[in-house]
Design an enzyme around this catalytic site. Structure first.
Site, PDB file in Angstrom:
ATOM      1  N   VAL A   7     -15.039  30.035 -18.895  1.00 29.44           N
ATOM      2  CA  VAL A   7     -13.928  29.786 -19.818  1.00 29.44           C
ATOM      3  C   VAL A   7     -14.348  28.834 -20.930  1.00 29.44           C
ATOM      4  O   VAL A   7     -14.094  29.084 -22.112  1.00 29.44           O
ATOM      5  CB  VAL A   7     -12.704  29.223 -19.067  1.00 29.44           C
ATOM      6  CG1 VAL A   7     -11.613  28.799 -20.050  1.00 29.44           C
ATOM      7  CG2 VAL A   7     -12.160  30.244 -18.089  1.00 29.44           C
TER       8      VAL A   7
ATOM      9  N   GLY B  84      -8.318  51.171  -5.443  1.00 32.52           N
ATOM     10  CA  GLY B  84      -9.722  50.969  -5.126  1.00 32.52           C
ATOM     11  C   GLY B  84      -9.923  49.908  -4.062  1.00 32.52           C
ATOM     12  O   GLY B  84      -9.188  49.856  -3.073  1.00 32.52           O
TER      13      GLY B  84
ATOM     14  N   CYS C  93     -10.397  34.326 -10.292  1.00 31.32           N
ATOM     15  CA  CYS C  93      -9.013  33.993 -10.652  1.00 31.32           C
ATOM     16  C   CYS C  93      -7.978  34.545  -9.674  1.00 31.32           C
ATOM     17  O   CYS C  93      -7.246  33.776  -9.047  1.00 31.32           O
ATOM     18  CB  CYS C  93      -8.712  34.496 -12.070  1.00 31.32           C
ATOM     19  SG  CYS C  93      -9.623  33.628 -13.362  1.00 31.32           S
TER      20      CYS C  93
END
Length: 440
Positions: free
Chosen positions: A11, A260, A267
């Protein structure tokens, strides 16, 4: 404006590079010398498309510098972003030790009052804790107590983080006062002038909740479609068609409805568990999110269950696993579903062959001779008794059904990411398990 970014990970470095692209003077701080050295050597310490070019543009223009010295990083700064890790604690609550340390660093080394912006994903009410940490440290060291705390959550997708920052859906800023909002608007004005997106101005606590609520909702969409996939498998319906039709409804949308292996990464797993923990602390049992977690755990078990069904005993087999990263276009393996698949296979005694276009260095010494790291997908698949897809890298979709039939020792494919057209595989004699489709 003069900006500091504390923490130049996934980030922080993206934030620093984009702030420099908008013309700001940016200093990136990290206490990991390897990250500092990487940027100084004109590299980035992780895989993120487009980031290296953006960093080099900022460095060459003199708008990005990096340092491990907090006194340099915090000298005469207008805005300081906290972009440090918030790892999951043993009880599921986020560990905010690094956030507190960053706040103490600001209080000790900032040479003027500044806006301290939370960009790390933190629980609601963390802003109050940061204010407390700033005040305590200032009293201890004689530093300034006039800093403003704001929440400016990121909504980045690894693999497209640069684009998500330069062309966001929205900019959310929570501040308890007009003055910090004016500074943050000025900071983002170059973006807002060139890109049509809303600047959502709110208070700190609401902004903190927006991030957790957003991630928890997306995780819930993923678990929902995986639950639907189980019903499709039992009835002969096709989950892909179901999801497409659902997605035409503007109230629902197609994004995050791909059945899936479930969600992974740094996160979603952490943020869902943290939100459950936050709600419990406040006296609310967030049962919906607990079920979201349960379904996600179940999804990660699906490939091994299918391998047992199709191969019977898998302990004496060789299985190719295609994909390690938790999603395409990143080398991040944090909470990657592939890890649990590989660990389960190793426990069974299966010999694993592993390929990923960029993430293999992350596990170079992790499993020893129990896993063979392969340079190409063909090397992994050729001669294996079965292949499992764990990450939907585009290059895997380019492998044809006849190639799979030729390469595999046994014609067994467990497509846990629905990479391939099932009709094409079945047509060449492959025994297939595909998520959300009837099990033969």
């Amino acid at each position: 404006m003069k900006v500091s970014v504390i923490g130049i990970g996934h980030v922080g470095l993206v934030t620093a590079a984009c702030m420099a692209e908008w013309g700001h003077d940016v200093i990136g701080f990290d206490n990991d010398p390897a990250k500092i050295t990487s940027v100084e050597n004109r590299q980035v310490p992780f895989h993120e498309p487009g980031l290296r070019d953006l960093v080099l543009t900022g460095v060459d223009a003199g708008r990005i510098t990096v340092t491990g010295d907090p006194s340099v990083a915090l000298d005469d700064r207008d805005v300081v972003f906290i972009c440090v890790g918030t790892p999951k604690g043993k009880d599921g609550a986020p560990n905010l030790t690094y956030v507190q340390a960053a706040a103490a660093m600001v209080a000790t080394h900032a040479t003027k009052p500044t806006v301290v912006a939370e960009k790390s994903t933190v629980p609601v009410q963390t802003g109050e804790r940061i204010k407390q940490a700033l005040g305590l440290q200032a009293k201890s060291t004689g530093g300034s107590t006039q800093h403003a705390v704001v929440s400016n959550p990121e909504f980045l997708r690894e693999g497209s983080a640069v684009q998500d920052t330069l062309f966001p859906d929205r900019v959310v800023v929570g501040a308890d006062g007009e003055a910090p909002h004016r500074i943050m608007r000025e900071l983002y004005q170059p973006l807002l002038d060139g890109h049509d997106c809303p600047y959502v101005a709110t208070d700190v606590k609401t902004a903190e909740l927006i991030k957790h609520a957003s991630n928890a909702f997306l995780a819930t969409k993923i678990s929902f479609i995986n639950a639907v996939a189980r019903v499709c498998e039992m009835t002969g319906a096709d989950v892909h068609t179901v999801a497409d039709a659902m997605g035409h409804d503007a109230r629902i949308g197609r994004a995050f409805l791909n059945a899936g292996l479930g969600y992974g990464g740094s996160c979603f797993p952490k943020d869902v568990e943290a939100f459950i923990h936050i709600a419990a602390d406040l006296g609310y049992d967030f049962g919906l999110l607990r079920e979201t977690e349960r379904i996600n755990r179940e999804a990660k078990l699906w490939p091994v269950v299918q391998l047992r069904r199709l191969l019977w005993n898998i302990g004496d087999k060789e299985v190719a696993v295609l994909g390690l990263a938790f999603k395409p276009h990143t080398d991040d393996i944090r909470e990657a579903p592939a890890l649990e698949v590989i660990e389960s296979l190793i426990e069974e005694g299966t010999q694993v062959r592993l390929h990923d276009p960029v993430a293999l260095p992350q596990v170079a010494d992790r499993w020893g001779d129990k896993v063979r790291l392969c340079e190409t997908a063909e090397e992994a698949v050729r001669g294996a008794h079965a292949v499992v897809t764990c990450t939907e890298w585009p290059e895997y979709a380019e492998i044809t059904a006849p190639q799979l039939a030729e390469w595999l020792e046994f014609p067994v494919v467990v497509d846990a990411r629905n990479v391939w057209d099932p009709e094409g595989l079945v047509a060449v004699g492959i025994q297939l398990a595909s998520v959300g489709r009837r099990m033969p």
